[in-house]
Design a protein around this motif. Structure first.
Motif, PDB file in Angstrom:
ATOM      1  N   ARG A   1       0.891  -1.168   0.000  1.00 39.51           N
ATOM      2  CA  ARG A   1       0.000   0.000   0.000  1.00 39.51           C
ATOM      3  C   ARG A   1       0.926   1.214   0.000  1.00 39.51           C
ATOM      4  O   ARG A   1       1.144   1.849   1.035  1.00 39.51           O
TER       5      ARG A   1
ATOM      6  N   GLN B   1      -0.780   5.846  -2.245  1.00 41.10           N
ATOM      7  CA  GLN B   1      -1.902   5.812  -1.309  1.00 41.10           C
ATOM      8  C   GLN B   1      -2.063   7.190  -0.645  1.00 41.10           C
ATOM      9  O   GLN B   1      -1.837   7.376   0.538  1.00 41.10           O
TER      10      GLN B   1
ATOM     11  N   HIS C   1      -3.029   1.038  -4.461  1.00 40.49           N
ATOM     12  CA  HIS C   1      -3.720   2.043  -3.653  1.00 40.49           C
ATOM     13  C   HIS C   1      -5.207   2.016  -3.985  1.00 40.49           C
ATOM     14  O   HIS C   1      -5.629   1.404  -4.966  1.00 40.49           O
TER      15      HIS C   1
END
Length: 464
Positions: free
Chosen positions: A119, A123, A246
């Protein structure tokens, strides 16, 4: 550029194009005060090279197909929300470090390869439960992540700023460049097993357990070297593949970075790819079947994740799969459950059975974080490690009951010594939370807690 919340319309499958989402209702999207400035920023992004390439996306899909078949395991982790203020590389390096450690624990314990998806490197947007925030007599737009506006409660910061899209691209490119260097430049060499351990983890019970595991692997590497198999001759020992992901919230940004084919030539044809990350996902707030986010994601060839909460029905999940993956292609979809401890036994098995019986080759992953967020008496958001562990156990138990594959883990984590989640081997309490609480949004597991969770999952996989 048309506004992001244009009226709904039905787009025939053959009519999909990167901007076709604009004819669908768009939720969780900011209202930009200067539409021309937004169009200018998106126009610049459209001229930039993609952050990822089609071949990498195809490689990830092939690996996720192995996960769906039970021959590999997905580890997806990283920050709740990245910040423009932490771009010196330290946060990305520490996240990568702890993911390497977790992957080694899972690979050794479960005897299967681990697909590593961060992630990370994109993100920067977060959904919010309300469009505005009020403090005293002042009401301003909610903070929606650094790609949209600023966190300080001031009118100049909270107004959506199109130039932030360009900054997000640059920040993502810098982080991705660092990740590729770490993954291929020697940092990920298995001979660095001991060096990956942060000092605050080293003397914890799980740190000591990791050191014992690293010792056994080092002995095996020494034997292999004596037989002529070294990292100089075997790339698998010194390099790893790492992918980015993301939540696909800000669709003007995603549209501007969509490319066809390999994305490098104007005449490219073939599949469309989202050029902002290898994998994109839908949250609970944006997975409406008639919505703009599904319309965008159904047309790109990237793997797509979908968050599944306790209110989802079998019909809901099947409809989502039919919208995103009507051809039922292995490696295309990842269903990420986020239900909260104590809820999976009742809610998950019917979903597993429905997807199994319909023949969809989706990957099932467990997000034990988002359903277990609580607020302390001091107003601090946290998560209890025991509840996280309980949800993971319930996830595996439900799959064992239905004869399906528990394919992955999706966690918000950092390798740094933060004190944001209670419990774990460090026995963090409410009194410890403010010691080092640095998250821009939701609480994350620290390196010690992440490693502890990896050992638990490895034991569960070995039990299967």
């Amino acid at each position: 550029m048309p506004p992001p919340n244009a009226p709904a319309a039905t787009t025939p499958p053959s009519a999909w194009h990167p901007a076709s989402w604009r004819t669908h209702p768009a939720r969780q999207m900011p209202t930009y005060p200067d539409a021309q400035a937004l169009a200018s920023a998106c126009g610049q992004l459209a001229q930039f090279p993609p952050l990822i390439f089609a071949g990498e996306v195809r490689a990830l899909r092939a690996q996720l197909a192995e996960v769906a078949a039970g021959r590999a395991f997905l580890l997806q982790g990283g920050d709740c929300a990245e910040s423009f203020d932490t771009l010196d590389g330290a946060a990305a390096r520490e996240t990568f470090r702890v993911m390497l450690q977790m992957a080694v624990v899972l690979t050794y314990g479960a005897a299967r390869p681990v697909v590593k998806v961060g992630r990370i490197a994109g993100q920067f947007a977060k959904p919010r439960s309300a469009d505005t925030e009020t403090q005293g007599d002042v009401t301003l737009p909610s903070y929606r992540g650094d790609i949209i506006n600023g966190a300080p409660f001031a009118a100049a910061d909270r107004a959506p700023q199109p130039e932030r899209l360009l900054r997000a691209y640059s920040a993502s490119a810098a982080t991705l460049n660092l990740l590729r260097a770490l993954a291929q430049g020697g940092f990920a060499d298995l001979h660095q097993l001991h060096a990956w351990t942060a000092d605050f983890v080293r003397h914890s019970p799980q740190g000591q357990r990791y050191q014992a595991l690293a010792d056994r692997i080092s002995e095996a590497l020494a034997f292999m070297a004596a037989c002529g198999f070294t990292s100089q001759h075997m790339a698998q020992l010194r390099e790893v593949a790492v992918y980015t992901s993301h939540e696909a919230l800000l669709l003007p940004y995603e549209e501007a970075l969509t490319r066809r084919g390999d994305g490098l030539r104007a005449q490219d044809t073939g599949d469309w790819f989202g050029g902002s990350a290898h994998m994109l996902w839908l949250g609970e707030r944006t997975r409406q079947l008639d919505g703009a986010h599904i319309e965008y994601l159904r047309g790109i060839a990237n793997p797509v994740g979908v968050k599944i909460g306790p209110q989802a029905t079998p019909a809901d999940v099947l409809a989502l799969l039919n919208a995103i993956d009507p051809a039922r292609q292995p490696g295309r979809t990842v269903l990420i459950t986020r239900m909260g401890a104590g809820k999976l036994a009742a809610h998950l098995p019917p979903l597993l059975a429905a997807v199994r019986d319909a023949g969809h080759p989706a990957v099932w992953a467990c997000d034990p974080m988002h359903g277990n967020t609580v607020t302390t008496r001091h107003g601090v958001k946290t998560r209890d490690f025991d509840n996280i562990v309980q949800e993971v156990r319930e996830f595996f138990a439900a799959h064992a009951q239905e004869g399906t594959v528990a394919g992955g883990l999706h966690v918000e984590l950092t390798g740094q010594d933060v004190t944001e989640c209670r419990g774990g081997g460090q026995n963090l309490t409410d009194d410890n939370l403010q010691t080092n609480y640095t998250s821009a949004c939701d609480p994350r597991l620290n390196g010690s807690q992440s490693l502890e969770l990896a050992f638990l999952v490895a034991d569960l996989l070995r039990g299967r």
